[in-house]
Design an enzyme around this catalytic site. Structure first.
Site, mmCIF file in Angstrom:
data_model
loop_
_atom_site.group_PDB
_atom_site.id
_atom_site.type_symbol
_atom_site.label_atom_id
_atom_site.label_comp_id
_atom_site.label_asym_id
_atom_site.label_seq_id
_atom_site.Cartn_x
_atom_site.Cartn_y
_atom_site.Cartn_z
ATOM 1 N N GLU A 279 48.293 41.661 44.007
ATOM 2 C CA GLU A 279 48.450 42.652 42.934
ATOM 3 C C GLU A 279 47.755 43.934 43.379
ATOM 4 O OE1 GLU A 279 49.970 44.162 39.497
ATOM 5 O OE2 GLU A 279 50.422 42.217 40.387
ATOM 6 N N GLU A 309 51.764 53.254 42.470
ATOM 7 C CA GLU A 309 51.370 52.517 43.678
ATOM 8 C C GLU A 309 52.535 52.277 44.638
ATOM 9 O OE1 GLU A 309 48.392 50.766 40.469
ATOM 10 O OE2 GLU A 309 49.821 49.347 41.321
ATOM 11 N N ASP A 464 48.064 43.804 35.071
ATOM 12 C CA ASP A 464 47.608 42.439 35.357
ATOM 13 C C ASP A 464 48.274 41.424 34.434
ATOM 14 O OD1 ASP A 464 45.863 43.253 37.365
ATOM 15 O OD2 ASP A 464 44.222 43.610 35.973
#
Length: 475
Positions: A279, A309, A464
């Site tokens: 992750e 990201e 998450d």
């Protein structure tokens, strides 16, 4: 004259009534559309039944999050709005803090920075006292993912250093590998909503700016304890997270490589039938990124990341500079093209016998979820997993397991192109089948719209929760 006036009044009344009626019709139509999308997503999520308790191991990191209104906190701490937006790798002064916040706040980009100045960090922590709506919660990628995995029916082994009171708020099926510690590091989460104002600056979307003065999580302190218990646990999936804590941390010479080498040993020690997911998070240190590529990314078969990201990783893979900011509301076609590029670049490299092929890529954005899965891989139920990711985004941000469509909106386009290439096919958003899946080359792609929460309870931990929930259905 009187007659004309009466007609005018009557006409105005009819016009107002017609406008009101039209607005009602449009509103009702939107409500029923959202309800249809919701019930269809729930149906897709329920297609998969967990008839066993999957075993998942997750590391690293753990802290106490203090969540506060970012603008109110800076005001109370006497940090004035900066007219000079500058990106700093780490923060040493009040001026640098103001410049960094001014850089990430207007586009609404998530960011996490190390404050090397302990006095400044303590001043910020003290300033949270007495602020309205301050929340304390268990933080860190591993604990947040572990709680979500356990909530969704997994047996979880977690590598983390936590105090007894933080261990108490973990779900019942989570086992912590390290003994309890006396003190946990504090991370300050400066949250803000869409349209929030700081001086003359206005945020384009809700997000958070995280600061910490943490010296145990960057060196992955719980790594050895985690490795010790991993073999007996025999997980179906190993999740690596929390490595952004290493970003621009003042390591001793060679210390970063030593810790990553140990992490690589841990990844190589698990059975080849165990999936490994990494992750990602906000990385700006190019030295760390190239180390992560060598020690971590080439040894995983699944990657999770957000819209900031993804271009960041892609630019590194193509040998250019890291992109610090990217579009907070990207089009589906742009994201899919970037995902294809990452998938292609990573899979076109020569892999050694100890490395793994990337077979799964999940990108979570505010408006939609997108997952690519290799056809011959062991990842299952991609359509249901994409639906679950979308539903989890709303549940987490609104802070409720039940989704209320009166507190949600769709911001994904009514139809999207599958690529920016000329003549690419367009896929309409169908309310009764909102998850679109199709095959290309050697992989399948699924895209689902997110019912974006309009009454934000929290943004921190969103990625998450979303990533963990979708993985549960795929192992």
């Amino acid at each position: 004259m009187g007659h004309g006036l009466k007609c005018g009044v009557a006409f105005s009344f009819i016009a107002v009534f017609a406008a009101y009626w039209y607005r009602q019709q449009v509103g009702d139509e939107l409500d029923s559309r959202l309800e249809t999308v919701l019930s269809s997503l729930l149906k897709a999520e329920r297609k998969v039944d967990l008839n066993r308790r999957p075993r998942v191991a997750v590391g690293f990191g753990g802290c106490l999050d203090i969540v506060a209104d970012g603008v109110a906190l800076l005001k109370k701490a006497g940090i004035k709005p900066s007219k000079n937006p500058v990106h700093h790798n780490f923060i040493t002064s009040e001026e640098q803090l103001a410049e960094s916040f001014a850089y990430f706040f207007p586009p609404g980009a998530a960011s996490e920075r190390f404050i090397s100045n302990e006095t400044l960090f303590r001043k910020l922590v003290t300033a949270t006292q007495g602020l309205p709506r301050v929340r304390w919660s268990l933080g860190g990628n591993a604990p947040v993912m572990a709680n979500r995995l356990a909530k969704e029916g997994c047996e979880v082994l977690m590598g983390s250093h936590l105090t007894p009171d933080l261990i108490e708020v973990l779900q019942e099926h989570v086992t912590v590998t390290s003994k309890p510690v006396d003190e946990t590091d504090i991370h300050l989460i400066l949250e803000y909503s869409t349209g929030a104002k700081w001086g003359k600056l206005v945020s384009r979307r809700a997000n958070r700016f995280i600061v910490h003065h943490d010296s145990s999580n960057p060196i992955l302190e719980s790594l050895e304890d985690f490795q010790e218990q991993l073999q007996q646990f025999k997980p179906s999936l190993l999740i690596i997270s929390g490595l952004q804590m290493m970003d621009n941390f003042p390591f001793k010479p060679g210390q970063l490589e030593d810790r990553l080498r140990l992490l690589q040993d841990l990844m190589l020690s698990v059975d080849s039938t165990t999936g490994i997911h990494f992750e990602m998070a906000s990385f700006v240190d190019s030295n760390l990124m190239s180390n992560l590529f060598n020690y971590v990314i080439t040894h995983v078969d699944s990657l999770g990341m957000n819209e900031q990201e993804l271009p960041n990783l892609l630019s590194m893979l193509k040998g250019s500079n890291i992109t610090l900011l990217s579009d907070p509301y990207p089009r589906v076609a742009n994201i899919l093209d970037q995902m294809r590029d990452v998938y292609r670049v990573l899979n076109s490299q020569e892999i050694t016998s100890t490395q793994r092929r990337l077979t799964r890529l999940h990108v979570h954005t505010l408006a939609f979820q997108a997952i690519i899965v290799a056809k011959e891989s062991s990842w299952r139920n991609t359509m249901s997993a994409t639906a679950k990711a979308s539903l989890t985004a709303n549940r987490h941000v609104c802070g409720s397991p039940n989704i209320d469509t009166s507190k949600a909106k769709l911001i994904m386009d009514d139809s999207f192109s599958v690529s920016r290439e000329q003549g690419s096919k367009k896929i309409p958003l169908k309310e009764n089948r909102p998850v679109s899946c199709w095959e290309e080359y050697d992989y399948e792609i699924c895209v689902a719209p997110v019912l974006v929460c309009t009454e934000v309870y929290q943004t921190v931990g969103g990625g998450d929760n979303v990533s963990a929930a979708s993985l549960v259905l795929q192992i």
